[in-house]
Design a protein around this motif. Structure first.
Motif, PDB file in Angstrom:
ATOM      1  N   ASN A  92      -5.803 -22.704 -20.975  1.00 57.89           N
ATOM      2  CA  ASN A  92      -7.134 -21.767 -20.960  1.00 57.89           C
ATOM      3  C   ASN A  92      -7.570 -21.860 -19.518  1.00 57.89           C
ATOM      4  OD1 ASN A  92      -7.230 -21.496 -23.874  1.00 57.89           O
ATOM      5  ND2 ASN A  92      -7.335 -23.608 -23.968  1.00 57.89           N
ATOM      6  N   ILE A  93      -7.766 -20.661 -19.138  1.00 62.49           N
ATOM      7  CA  ILE A  93      -8.271 -20.490 -17.777  1.00 62.49           C
ATOM      8  C   ILE A  93      -9.596 -19.517 -17.697  1.00 62.49           C
ATOM      9  CG2 ILE A  93      -7.719 -19.380 -15.368  1.00 62.49           C
ATOM     10  CD1 ILE A  93      -4.790 -19.674 -16.034  1.00 62.49           C
ATOM     11  N   PRO A  94     -10.881 -20.126 -17.710  1.00 54.75           N
ATOM     12  CA  PRO A  94     -12.141 -19.451 -17.887  1.00 54.75           C
ATOM     13  C   PRO A  94     -12.133 -18.554 -16.561  1.00 54.75           C
ATOM     14  CG  PRO A  94     -12.446 -21.461 -17.156  1.00 54.75           C
ATOM     15  CD  PRO A  94     -11.077 -21.547 -17.679  1.00 54.75           C
ATOM     16  N   VAL A  95     -12.644 -17.284 -17.108  1.00 53.99           N
ATOM     17  CA  VAL A  95     -12.655 -15.996 -15.854  1.00 53.99           C
ATOM     18  C   VAL A  95     -14.073 -15.761 -15.848  1.00 53.99           C
ATOM     19  CG1 VAL A  95     -11.877 -13.919 -15.376  1.00 53.99           C
ATOM     20  CG2 VAL A  95     -10.242 -15.487 -16.132  1.00 53.99           C
ATOM     21  N   LEU A  96     -14.693 -15.451 -16.749  1.00 54.30           N
ATOM     22  CA  LEU A  96     -16.199 -14.879 -16.880  1.00 54.30           C
ATOM     23  C   LEU A  96     -17.121 -15.573 -17.773  1.00 54.30           C
ATOM     24  CD1 LEU A  96     -17.699 -12.395 -15.373  1.00 54.30           C
ATOM     25  CD2 LEU A  96     -16.791 -11.148 -17.432  1.00 54.30           C
TER      26      LEU A  96
END
Length: 337
Positions: A119-123
């Motif tokens: 999981n890669i948080p972006v915004l």
């Protein structure tokens, strides 16, 4: 005299007709005709199959691009309602002090299930949303009691933390072999009116947006982490078939570009390092720091899909063009006049 002559004439005609009836195509002639006809039919069939394959591939690419555009429009419409947008460095944390003075490591206060290399948080941003009907009913029945219990009866709305992130997990193989965009929302209330665990109400007085969830503790009167427990994961998938290739320097398909000026890429490179996640940039944002100078903050979103796994698509390099949209956030929180 005439009779024998006519007899001979009719006899020759009859013999000639019988010979024509007995004559036909030879086996070699039939084989040649079959080969020629077979070649023509095979060529036509190959052309038809190729045309159908091209049409299927283009339909798959078009459907992928359409879904990416719908996801982009949905995120942009929510972002226009934002009152506060986090900088790309906030996921990894920008303040080294405890309590933080700016941008704590936001990943630490999201659901535990989101804190891994899949999981890669972006915004991330805060927006207002109406309170659910059960809370409105409590306010209507006895406003004084409801307000004393913490219900926002006066504003009839509460803040929600919205997080969009890249997800690579695929349990039970129900999704594509690519990545996908998921949406997580930390709201104050559930649909039945009960409060959500892990929610800390930002109010710009004791709990500021830029240092959430830290605020003045009512028991110790010191700035502390007010989140008693981390929230549970209630994420939903926004769109599938997101390109999952890792960014490569010099590769135009995976290159990330932010405008020159006071823009920060989100997520920052440090967020990938802390999560141990591959540097996937098929979904990222460029966030303007204009709020510090009194300007409205601008957010530029980039999304790139990959049609691999759809009908007619073979190979990994079946990405579609990168979509771009600009959103002007009109929130005034955190802005200097």
């Amino acid at each position: 005299m005439a009779a024998p002559f006519l007899k001979r004439k009719f006899g020759r005609l009859l013999q000639s007709r019988q010979k024509r009836k007995a004559s036909g195509f030879t086996l070699i002639e039939l084989l040649v005709v079959i080969l020629i006809a077979g070649g023509i039919i095979s060529g036509l069939m190959y052309l038809v199959v190729e045309l159908l394959g091209v049409d299927q591939r283009e339909s798959s690419r078009t459907e992928t691009q359409r879904e990416m555009q719908l996801a982009m429009d949905y995120m942009a419409s929510e972002l226009r309602e934002a009152v506060y947008v986090y900088n790309g460095e906030c996921f990894a944390g920008r303040s080294a002090t405890t309590p933080p003075t700016d941008c704590p490591r936001l990943i630490n206060y999201l659901p535990q299930a989101l804190e891994n290399n899949n999981n890669i948080p972006v915004l991330a941003f805060w927006k207002q949303q109406p309170i659910p009907e059960p809370v409105k009913a409590r306010c209507a029945a006895n406003a004084t009691t409801a307000i004393n219990n913490g219900d926002p009866c006066t504003s009839a709305s509460s803040y929600a933390l919205i997080v969009y992130y890249i997800n690579r997990d695929n349990p039970n193989n129900i999704w594509s072999r690519n990545a996908r965009i998921k949406r997580y929302a930390l709201t104050e209330f559930q649909a039945d009116g009960t409060r959500v665990q892990g929610y800390v109400r930002p109010d710009e007085v004791s709990v500021k947006f830029d240092t959430w969830p830290f605020g003045n503790s009512p028991t110790t009167n010191r700035v502390e982490n007010l989140q008693a427990t981390r929230p549970t994961d209630t994420s939903n998938i926004l769109v599938d078939f997101l390109d999952n290739r890792v960014g490569i320097n010099g590769n135009a398909a995976t290159r990330t570009v932010c405008p020159t000026g006071d823009y920060n890429i989100s997520p920052a490179d440090t967020a990938f390092t802390q999560l141990g996640a591959p540097q996937i940039r098929s979904f990222y944002a460029c966030i303007d720091n204009g709020a510090t100078s009194g300007r409205n903050r601008e957010v530029i979103l980039y999304v790139r899909g990959n049609a691999q796994g759809r009908p007619g698509i073979r190979g990994a390099n079946t990405f579609v063009p990168t979509l771009e949209t600009r959103v002007l956030v009109r929130g005034v929180l955190g802005r200097n006049p």
